[in-house]
Design an enzyme around this catalytic site. Structure first.
Site, PDB file in Angstrom:
ATOM      1  N   ARG A  46       0.851  -1.206   0.000  1.00  6.80           N
ATOM      2  CA  ARG A  46       0.000   0.000   0.000  1.00  6.80           C
ATOM      3  C   ARG A  46       0.884   1.252   0.000  1.00  6.80           C
ATOM      4  O   ARG A  46       0.620   2.208  -0.724  1.00  6.80           O
ATOM      5  CB  ARG A  46      -0.948  -0.004   1.219  1.00  6.80           C
ATOM      6  CG  ARG A  46      -2.022  -1.089   1.151  1.00  6.80           C
ATOM      7  CD  ARG A  46      -3.078  -0.931   2.247  1.00  6.80           C
ATOM      8  NE  ARG A  46      -2.594  -1.235   3.580  1.00  6.80           N
ATOM      9  CZ  ARG A  46      -2.640  -2.427   4.171  1.00  6.80           C
ATOM     10  NH1 ARG A  46      -3.189  -3.448   3.532  1.00  6.80           N
ATOM     11  NH2 ARG A  46      -2.181  -2.603   5.390  1.00  6.80           N
ATOM     12  N   LYS A 136     -11.980  14.392   5.991  1.00  8.57           N
ATOM     13  CA  LYS A 136     -13.130  13.865   5.246  1.00  8.57           C
ATOM     14  C   LYS A 136     -13.936  12.908   6.113  1.00  8.57           C
ATOM     15  O   LYS A 136     -13.362  12.149   6.902  1.00  8.57           O
ATOM     16  CB  LYS A 136     -12.633  13.118   4.009  1.00  8.57           C
ATOM     17  CG  LYS A 136     -13.769  12.525   3.180  1.00  8.57           C
ATOM     18  CD  LYS A 136     -13.256  11.628   2.075  1.00  8.57           C
ATOM     19  CE  LYS A 136     -13.665  10.209   2.326  1.00  8.57           C
ATOM     20  NZ  LYS A 136     -13.382   9.305   1.207  1.00  8.57           N
ATOM     21  N   LYS A 219     -18.750  17.509  -0.508  1.00 13.10           N
ATOM     22  CA  LYS A 219     -18.374  16.464  -1.474  1.00 13.10           C
ATOM     23  C   LYS A 219     -19.609  15.617  -1.792  1.00 13.10           C
ATOM     24  O   LYS A 219     -19.885  14.623  -1.112  1.00 13.10           O
ATOM     25  CB  LYS A 219     -17.259  15.598  -0.889  1.00 13.10           C
ATOM     26  CG  LYS A 219     -16.819  14.457  -1.792  1.00 13.10           C
ATOM     27  CD  LYS A 219     -15.468  13.907  -1.361  1.00 13.10           C
ATOM     28  CE  LYS A 219     -15.097  12.671  -2.154  1.00 13.10           C
ATOM     29  NZ  LYS A 219     -13.702  12.274  -1.971  1.00 13.10           N
TER      30      LYS A 219
HETATM   31  P1  13P Z   1     -14.434   7.857  -5.668  1.00  6.73           P
HETATM   32  O1  13P Z   1     -14.103   9.072  -6.487  1.00  6.73           O
HETATM   33  O2  13P Z   1     -13.692   6.615  -6.088  1.00  6.73           O
HETATM   34  O3  13P Z   1     -15.903   7.651  -5.505  1.00  6.73           O
HETATM   35  O4  13P Z   1     -13.841   8.114  -4.211  1.00  6.73           O
HETATM   36  C1  13P Z   1     -14.009   9.339  -3.653  1.00  6.73           C
HETATM   37  C2  13P Z   1     -14.130   9.178  -2.199  1.00  6.73           C
HETATM   38  O5  13P Z   1     -13.309   9.681  -1.480  1.00  6.73           O
HETATM   39  C3  13P Z   1     -15.261   8.416  -1.660  1.00  6.73           C
HETATM   40  O6  13P Z   1     -15.361   8.636  -0.292  1.00  6.73           O
END
Ligand code: 13P
Length: 336
Positions: A46, A136, A219
């Site tokens: 990873r 996030k 988001k």
């Molecule tokens: P994706 O763009 O692959 O959907 O991932 C964004 C993300 O951070 C989801 O929590």
């Protein structure tokens, strides 16, 4: 709350031509993705895959911040530099996923509540000291028979606002992510309606809890039909419905919207964002990206095939294409 720091960080994350790279897959998700391309998952694979991405040259013009997972923020580049320190030295804000995952919502089969509020203040304090400047938290909303329930919408929006408030107290810009999933056969209008509901409830909770809206980023998902819906619509329809839904449901104080890609193809994710930014509509927030798969899918495949350089080129290319989409300047023929 250091309002000035929060507003400055948020503005930098959605600066002109720039967006966010979501490289914060949990260990379980990242391991599954590595296994799917034939790589033995481990902390070292990873690290090795991600540090190769971060070392790519020239992507700072397109990427303002990188969201990391707890394991990654503690790891080092090949030369021993801590990853958050390395990113900051390139002018890129390190970010951190702070939720602890979406768990079964009690008495609501098929629905989830995102956990991670316990101990969040202390974790945010530590992450800030490690160099993180934004965070996030992802809530997951499923459309289906009887879903989403009021319980799912209200618990998740309450948690998103509590998370946002704690992050802001600790100097981290919260990315508020209520993701309405593409899974299912629902049409685009259902996605619109559910997205509108969860956004309304989330801002309502943020208001009650005193979240400083000029210091957050949203988001969201785009407004798309479910994966198995036969009416696919057009890219133009997706762009129009998404901008309409956001115009109705996102306060003008919010500085930026950074979409998730959610399983769209690389090119759809870019094309949809491009169409939105090319529209002749005035909107108060920046429209940008915080893509995971749509920035890294090809980079992961090529890395697994043994080419670090091809992987970096694939990532840089997608970053540049999405940077062009920030101003409506992407063209299909550039995307070979
Ligand atoms: P994706 O763009 O692959 O959907 O991932 C964004 C993300 O951070 C989801 O929590």
């Amino acid at each position: 709350m250091d309002v000035e720091l929060l507003e400055r960080t948020a503005a930098e994350l959605v600066a002109s031509g720039k967006g966010v790279l979501a490289a914060d897959e949990s260990n379980g998700t990242m391991s599954n993705r590595l296994a799917a391309v034939g790589v033995e998952p481990s902390a070292e694979t990873r690290r090795s895959y991600r540090s190769n991405i971060f070392a790519t040259t020239g992507y700072e013009t397109a990427i303002s911040g990188v969201i990391l997972f707890d394991e990654t923020i503690r790891q080092k580049m090949d030369d021993g530099t801590p990853i958050p320190e390395y990113l900051a030295s390139r002018g890129i804000h390190p970010g951190i996923k702070v939720d602890t995952g979406a768990k079964e919502l009690a008495n609501h089969p098929g629905e989830k509540i995102t956990e991670g509020l316990d101990g969040l203040r202390e974790r945010c304090e530590e992450y800030f000291q490690m160099g993180a400047r934004f965070a996030k938290w992802r809530a997951v909303i499923r459309i289906g028979e009887g879903m989403p329930s009021l319980a799912c919408l209200s618990t998740n929006s309450h948690a998103l606002a509590r998370y946002a408030s704690i992050c802001q107290e600790q100097g981290l810009v919260p990315i508020i992510e209520p993701e309405v999933l593409m899974d299912g056969d629902h049409d685009a209008q259902s996605c619109y309606d559910v997205t509108a509901s969860v956004l309304k409830m989330t801002w309502d909770e943020c208001k009650k809890q005193g979240v400083h809206l000029k210091g957050v980023l949203l988001k969201p998902n785009m407004i798309l039909p479910g994966n198995s819906c036969s009416d696919r619509g057009s890219r133009e329809k997706v762009a129009k419905m998404t901008v309409d839904c956001l115009t109705e449901n996102v306060p003008s104080e919010v500085p930026g919207i950074v979409f998730l890609s959610g399983g769209q193809s690389d090119e759809d994710a870019t094309a949809h964002l491009n169409l939105m930014n090319a529209m002749d509509i005035d909107h108060p927030w920046e429209l940008s990206y915080s893509y995971g798969r749509a920035l890294l899918a090809r980079a992961l495949q090529t890395w697994a095939q043994g080419s670090s350089e091809a992987s970096q080129n694939a990532f840089r290319h997608r970053a540049e294409m999405n940077s062009l989409a920030r101003t409506g300047d992407w063209r299909e023929e550039l995307d070979t």
